[in-house]
Design a protein around this motif. Structure first.
Motif, mmCIF file in Angstrom:
data_model
loop_
_atom_site.group_PDB
_atom_site.id
_atom_site.type_symbol
_atom_site.label_atom_id
_atom_site.label_comp_id
_atom_site.label_asym_id
_atom_site.label_seq_id
_atom_site.Cartn_x
_atom_site.Cartn_y
_atom_site.Cartn_z
ATOM 1 N N LYS A 2 11.948 2.602 -0.534
ATOM 2 C CA LYS A 2 12.588 2.313 0.744
ATOM 3 C C LYS A 2 14.061 1.991 0.527
ATOM 4 O O LYS A 2 14.928 2.474 1.248
ATOM 5 C CB LYS A 2 11.865 1.140 1.410
ATOM 6 N N THR A 22 11.941 2.314 7.862
ATOM 7 C CA THR A 22 10.673 1.607 8.002
ATOM 8 C C THR A 22 9.640 2.273 7.107
ATOM 9 O O THR A 22 9.626 3.492 6.958
ATOM 10 C CB THR A 22 10.182 1.600 9.464
ATOM 11 N N GLN A 23 8.784 1.449 6.526
ATOM 12 C CA GLN A 23 7.771 1.945 5.585
ATOM 13 C C GLN A 23 6.391 1.631 6.129
ATOM 14 O O GLN A 23 6.097 0.502 6.503
ATOM 15 C CB GLN A 23 7.971 1.264 4.231
ATOM 16 N N THR A 24 5.545 2.653 6.173
ATOM 17 C CA THR A 24 4.154 2.482 6.579
ATOM 18 C C THR A 24 3.276 3.245 5.606
ATOM 19 O O THR A 24 3.752 4.079 4.846
ATOM 20 C CB THR A 24 3.914 3.018 8.010
ATOM 21 N N GLY A 25 2.006 2.967 5.651
ATOM 22 C CA GLY A 25 1.073 3.719 4.828
ATOM 23 C C GLY A 25 0.219 2.829 3.958
ATOM 24 O O GLY A 25 0.432 1.634 3.848
ATOM 25 N N ASP A 26 -0.761 3.461 3.339
ATOM 26 C CA ASP A 26 -1.678 2.743 2.464
ATOM 27 C C ASP A 26 -1.228 2.882 1.013
ATOM 28 O O ASP A 26 -0.119 3.312 0.726
ATOM 29 C CB ASP A 26 -3.102 3.260 2.657
ATOM 30 N N ILE A 30 2.726 6.872 1.173
ATOM 31 C CA ILE A 30 3.690 6.028 1.862
ATOM 32 C C ILE A 30 4.524 6.913 2.771
ATOM 33 O O ILE A 30 4.984 7.979 2.360
ATOM 34 C CB ILE A 30 4.612 5.304 0.858
ATOM 35 N N THR A 31 4.733 6.481 4.016
ATOM 36 C CA THR A 31 5.587 7.193 4.949
ATOM 37 C C THR A 31 6.846 6.372 5.177
ATOM 38 O O THR A 31 6.768 5.207 5.536
ATOM 39 C CB THR A 31 4.875 7.427 6.292
ATOM 40 N N LEU A 32 7.989 6.989 4.931
ATOM 41 C CA LEU A 32 9.276 6.350 5.164
ATOM 42 C C LEU A 32 9.936 7.026 6.352
ATOM 43 O O LEU A 32 10.107 8.240 6.358
ATOM 44 C CB LEU A 32 10.181 6.464 3.933
ATOM 45 N N GLU A 33 10.287 6.237 7.375
ATOM 46 C CA GLU A 33 10.966 6.775 8.547
ATOM 47 C C GLU A 33 12.416 6.343 8.506
ATOM 48 O O GLU A 33 12.715 5.157 8.439
ATOM 49 C CB GLU A 33 10.305 6.271 9.826
#
Length: 75
Positions: A2, A22-26, A30-33
């Motif tokens: 990130k 923003t970071q989401t995911g398990d 990982i998904t970085l927007e």
């Protein structure tokens, strides 16, 4: 990862204070927007998406080093 994305984006744009990641995911993916100012979108995407592709490649290389999978979305 990130922080890496944030540093890259802030150095590309004219309004670095408006860069937000923003970071989401398990644990597996990982998904970085990446959010930037509207007038800076062209600088982040580049001609024919070349800069966006390069950003994704750098972040993915960092993720592989950490045994993760990452997806970068430019919002």
């Amino acid at each position: 990862m990130k922080e890496l994305l944030e540093i890259i984006a802030k150095n590309l744009v004219d309004n670095p204070e408006q860069v937000k990641v923003t970071q989401t995911g398990d644990s597996g993916t990982i998904t970085l927007e990446l959010h930037v100012a509207q007038e800076d979108m062209g600088k982040v995407i580049g001609k024919q998406g070349k800069i966006a592709k390069a950003i994704r490649n750098v972040v993915k290389a960092s993720a592989i080093h950490n045994n993760k999978r990452v997806v970068v979305e430019i919002q």
